[in-house]
Structures are given as C-alpha cells and as structure tokens.
Scaffold this active site. Structure first.
Site, mmCIF file in Angstrom:
data_model
loop_
_atom_site.group_PDB
_atom_site.id
_atom_site.type_symbol
_atom_site.label_atom_id
_atom_site.label_comp_id
_atom_site.label_asym_id
_atom_site.label_seq_id
_atom_site.Cartn_x
_atom_site.Cartn_y
_atom_site.Cartn_z
ATOM 1 N N CYS A 1 0.801 -1.219 -0.009
ATOM 2 C CA CYS A 1 -0.035 0.091 0.022
ATOM 3 C C CYS A 1 0.719 1.238 0.122
ATOM 4 O O CYS A 1 0.243 2.218 -0.082
ATOM 5 C CB CYS A 1 -0.923 -0.041 1.225
ATOM 6 S SG CYS A 1 -1.770 -1.508 1.413
ATOM 7 N N HIS B 1 -3.539 7.901 5.433
ATOM 8 C CA HIS B 1 -3.463 6.688 4.933
ATOM 9 C C HIS B 1 -4.841 6.080 5.042
ATOM 10 O O HIS B 1 -5.596 5.640 4.193
ATOM 11 C CB HIS B 1 -2.459 5.679 5.550
ATOM 12 C CG HIS B 1 -2.391 4.362 4.792
ATOM 13 N ND1 HIS B 1 -2.014 4.500 3.626
ATOM 14 C CD2 HIS B 1 -2.616 3.111 5.190
ATOM 15 C CE1 HIS B 1 -2.255 3.227 3.202
ATOM 16 N NE2 HIS B 1 -2.412 2.289 4.230
ATOM 17 N N GLU C 1 -2.873 5.621 13.319
ATOM 18 C CA GLU C 1 -2.509 6.937 12.324
ATOM 19 C C GLU C 1 -2.825 8.064 13.368
ATOM 20 O O GLU C 1 -1.908 9.059 13.356
ATOM 21 C CB GLU C 1 -3.129 6.938 11.071
ATOM 22 C CG GLU C 1 -2.784 7.748 10.105
ATOM 23 C CD GLU C 1 -2.968 7.669 8.800
ATOM 24 O OE1 GLU C 1 -4.068 7.060 8.417
ATOM 25 O OE2 GLU C 1 -2.441 8.564 7.764
ATOM 26 N N LYS D 1 -9.755 7.779 0.688
ATOM 27 C CA LYS D 1 -10.231 6.360 0.565
ATOM 28 C C LYS D 1 -11.764 6.294 0.352
ATOM 29 O O LYS D 1 -12.210 5.349 -0.052
ATOM 30 C CB LYS D 1 -9.371 5.651 1.201
ATOM 31 C CG LYS D 1 -7.989 5.263 0.687
ATOM 32 C CD LYS D 1 -7.211 4.244 1.711
ATOM 33 C CE LYS D 1 -5.787 4.150 1.317
ATOM 34 N NZ LYS D 1 -4.935 5.011 1.789
ATOM 35 N N HIS E 1 -9.457 1.954 -1.637
ATOM 36 C CA HIS E 1 -8.018 1.803 -1.417
ATOM 37 C C HIS E 1 -7.384 1.184 -2.944
ATOM 38 O O HIS E 1 -7.342 0.101 -3.082
ATOM 39 C CB HIS E 1 -7.768 0.795 -0.263
ATOM 40 C CG HIS E 1 -6.443 0.522 0.131
ATOM 41 N ND1 HIS E 1 -4.830 1.067 -0.566
ATOM 42 C CD2 HIS E 1 -5.752 0.430 1.414
ATOM 43 C CE1 HIS E 1 -4.027 0.876 -0.065
ATOM 44 N NE2 HIS E 1 -4.342 0.346 1.264
ATOM 45 N N PHE F 1 1.193 -2.708 4.632
ATOM 46 C CA PHE F 1 1.516 -4.243 5.193
ATOM 47 C C PHE F 1 2.954 -4.417 4.930
ATOM 48 O O PHE F 1 3.351 -4.333 3.981
ATOM 49 C CB PHE F 1 0.596 -5.097 4.438
ATOM 50 C CG PHE F 1 -0.531 -5.335 4.782
ATOM 51 C CD1 PHE F 1 -1.143 -4.594 6.113
ATOM 52 C CD2 PHE F 1 -1.670 -6.236 4.261
ATOM 53 C CE1 PHE F 1 -2.677 -4.905 6.407
ATOM 54 C CE2 PHE F 1 -2.765 -6.375 4.878
ATOM 55 C CZ PHE F 1 -3.341 -5.685 5.616
#
Lengths: 85, 402
Positions: B162, B294, B305, B326, B331, B390
């Site tokens: 990502c 994010h 976050e 998003k 995403h 990830f």
C-alpha cells in the site's frame, strides 16, 4: 470427532499447546492467540465444519459469532451448523 | 541539492478519468464506490469496490497494444499521457537520456494472472497467449510509459504494497533532487479488482461489505479501488527556465520500517516517517495545514495513524486537517498514494480540502479534524501524504505551495 474436540484441536494447534491445556473457559487471549491467529482459527473452523462464520476483524466483539471463550465458539459453531445445514 | 517541483498530473480512478474530473468529485464529496461488476461476483462475500466505470479500453489503445497491456498498464499510460501533456515536455536528446520513470504497483498484472490461472486451472486449457509474461510483469507499466514518452534514464518499479506509490515518488524525488535526472515521471497504478484479487483480500477479514468510513466510530473495514496517478517531477530551474506552470513543490520525504509485524501497523514507525519528512524538508510542524491520511477505514490503521499524528504534532494536531479520500475512491493498494497526492495538490493549488465522506460517528481514538463529509475551503502552505503498508513499510511525502 465431535465439535468440541475438533475446535479444541484447532485452537490448540494455533496456540502451539497440547489440547489438554485448552479448557472450555479459556479465552483466545489467555491462550496467546493474536488477531492474525484468530483469523486463521476461524478459517480452520470454516474448513473443518463447512460453514461460513460471520466475522470482521475490524469489529471482532460486534460479530454475531461470539469468540469470547472456547465454549462460546463451540456454541456458535453448533448454531451455524444447524442454520447452514 | 536541487529543488523539485511538479509540472504535470494525470489520473484515472473511480472518481474520474482525468484530474479535473477527480478534483470535481473530491470537491463535491462524491463516492466512487459501488457494486462490483465482474465475473463470478456472486461467489464473493465482498461485493463492493471503487471500480473505474465508463472506460472503454479500445478508444484509448489499438488491438496490438491491448494484447500487451494489462489493465494496470492501461491505467498508467492514460494517467501518464495526461501528466506529460500538462507538463508540455517532449523528451529527446540529453533530456530523454537522463529522464526516467519510477512507478509503484503491488500486484502488477493481476487481471492477466487471474484470467490465465482460470484458463489453465479452471478450464483445463493447456495453451496460453504468448504475451502473458510481458503483460503481467510488475514493471510492464513503467516500461510502456518509458517507451511511449522516450524516457531513457533510470526506470524501474517499486512494490511495497500500500506504500508502493509513495516509495516510487520518493525515489523519483531523490533522483531529481540529487541532480541525477532533470525530469522523472512517477506515481503508481493498480488493478486488483478481479475475482482472485478480491477473494484474496476477503480472506483477511478486513474488508467492509457496505462502505469505507475512515475515522468514523462505526467503520468496519477497507474497500478496494483501482486506477492510477502519474506526475511529472521536474528540477525547479529547468521548469522555470521554460516557463512551466508549477503545481507544487515536493519539499521532503521520509521512509521507515516498523520491523515488527506483517500486518499490524506501528505508531512509532508511522510517527518516524512523518517527523522524518518534516525534518527532511526543514518544515516546521506548525506549517502543516493538511494531511492526506493513509486512512484505510480499518480499526488498526485509523487509531494508530491518529495517535502517530498526535505524537508528532502535539497541540497542532488539533488545528491541522486530516482526511482520507479512500472513502471516495477506495484503496488503490499500490496506486493509492499517487491518486491521493492529487488531494494534496488540490489543497495547495485550489484551496479546497477533500473530505472524509461516510463519516457518521465520532471516535474518541480518532479525535482529529477529519474534514467530515464536506469539502472545505482553506489556505494551506504545506501538506503531507501518508502511506503505511502491510509489512510495516512507511513513506511520507511533503508538498509545499510555490
């Protein structure tokens, strides 16, 4: 193998414990199973019993499937088996 | 060190097929997420996504090209065409020799993989099309962009799940800043919305069945999108000498690795990337007016976050705006940072902060100004774009108004 023994086998394998160390009132947390281990256990349960478990890792406590103890997991599987058979 | 500016931007995503269409959708807080349309969708538990709609590949590419271009390559080329056209650059001679393309992608040619696995495993066929390998390889998009625009300098693909796009743009930034390349074409592309792609994400149990609601207390997971964002990063003197329209300056960046867990994010890792980007750009934390989060809409990301932002900015965290687009485009995995950089440029250029839509309930663990549901007019000078992948690989970019 009955539901109880199979669930205990799955959970014991995930926790790297002997099945005799897993009791009905054990919680996944007390057995050292983290969020990834939980998702993997649920996958194993679905495969073993050919059921679909409603579980979203973002809201584990809000799922209809109660994962608070080994006993509640077994009860949940019995219900799902009855509904989905 | 050279200064680096952005002189071109292009995109195709669930919100629009161009940058102006995407800006308009972000201003209006429109949702590009809807019912997935794909083969075997009835066998999926997750049936929503941010698909690119109304797109006809054969109006953009000829038959020979389509035999070689996976959907992620098509998206990259469409976005690159818009970006390079806006920059006004033509690559020849020494400029072409030194300029390159660095793109991010996570899955590469997933549509090609999916179709061909289905064909050989599912349908038992023993022969596949001769171009399967050049079509599915992760660097196909970067290579086709280099060919279409005659970019003969350093070119490669970055795959950090990502954070792929942010890592790619960080590399391009370094190359221009160091004087290695006068111009770099950079961004990212992804098209994982195929049966196998969605099925794989389903397995992780982190996907939402209804909507992406970042920072909202009732959020229940992420929603996948697809598309591309591509930018022209140009050395400042090079851009001003030819009178280019400068969209923004790339002021700083930082990367960090959590070195802790393959899926769970770390507050410390995120905070180190954010504070690192500020330090790299010699940016005072109080200067930051907006952060494109994010903001995946998962319980794990959003809490971590917000805590990282609170740690880095202290009291200023309550003043700055942070939103996750998003919620609108989904995403885009390896392409997400590139499309999200558009929200950053829109904030600097147009004074409009894109909202976090689908926001319904305040979450005390995400108690920041998340610009809920409606875009907001604001004058900001410095913005950040976060990406936390990830694998614990983080990359944060800082842009400044020029």
């Amino acid at each position: 193998m009955n539901v109880k023994d199979k669930v205990i086998e799955i959970i014991a394998e995930q926790a790297v414990l002997d099945p005799s160390d897993v009791t009905m009132d054990s919680t996944l947390e007390s057995l050292g199973i983290d969020s990834l281990g939980l998702v993997e256990s649920i996958f194993s349960i679905e495969e073993a019993f050919d059921i679909s478990v409603p579980f979203n890792a973002n809201e584990p406590t809000q799922s209809e499937f109660d994962i608070s103890s080994v006993a509640s997991i077994i009860a949940g599987i019995e219900t799902l088996k009855a509904q989905q058979s | 060190m050279k200064r680096v500016v952005i002189t071109g931007a292009g995109t195709i995503n669930a919100l629009g097929h161009t940058v102006p269409e995407t800006y308009e959708a972000m201003r209006e807080g429109r949702c590009g997420i809807g019912e997935l349309e794909m083969r075997d969708v009835d066998r999926l538990a997750i049936k929503i996504g941010g698909q690119v709609r109304g797109y006809k590949a054969d109006t953009c590419f000829n038959r020979q090209q389509l035999a070689l271009y996976d959907r992620f390559t098509q998206f990259a080329l469409i976005a690159a065409r818009e970006a390079v056209k806006q920059s006004g650059l033509e690559f020849s001679g020494d400029l072409a020799a030194k300029s390159g393309v660095v793109l991010g992608t996570s899955g590469g040619g997933m549509q090609t993989l999916d179709e061909n696995y289905r064909s050989v495993y599912g349908e038992g066929k023993n022969r596949v099309h001769p171009f399967v390998v050049p079509k599915l390889m992760n660097n196909a998009a970067a290579s086709h962009v280099s060919m279409e625009f005659n970019l003969k300098g350093p070119s490669f693909t970055v795959a950090t799940a990502c954070a792929s796009s942010n890592h790619a743009m960080s590399q391009a930034f370094q190359m221009v800043r160091s004087g290695m390349s006068p111009v770099m074409v950079t961004g990212g592309s992804e098209s994982m919305l195929c049966f196998g792609g969605v099925k794989a994400w389903e397995g992780l149990r982190v996907m939402s069945k209804d909507a992406c609601r970042p920072f909202s207390a009732n959020r229940n997971g992420m929603v996948q999108g697809e598309g591309a964002g591509v930018f022209v990063f140009e050395e400042y003197e090079h851009a001003t000498a030819r009178g280019a329209d400068i969209l923004a300056e790339v002021a700083g960046f930082a990367m960090s690795s959590d070195a802790s867990d393959i899926v769970m994010p770390s507050k410390q890792g995120a905070a180190r990337a954010i504070s690192g980007a500020l330090a790299d750009g010699r940016i005072n934390p109080e200067e930051v007016g907006y952060i494109n989060a994010h903001g995946t809409g998962t319980a794990a990301n959003d809490k971590t976050e917000c805590a990282a932002v609170a740690d880095v900015f202290g009291q200023h965290a309550d003043t700055l705006m942070i939103s996750s687009t998003k919620s609108m485009h989904g995403h885009l995995i390896g392409g997400t940072g590139a499309v999200e950089l558009l929200a950053c440029i829109m904030a600097l250029r147009e004074g409009v902060i894109a909202p976090t839509i689908g926001y319904q309930e305040a979450d005390p663990e995400c108690a920041l100004d998340v610009v809920p549901n409606e875009a907001r007019e604001a004058d900001v000078d410095v913005v950040l774009s976060n990406a936390f992948a990830f694998g614990g690989l983080n990359a944060v970019l800082a842009l400044r108004k020029v």
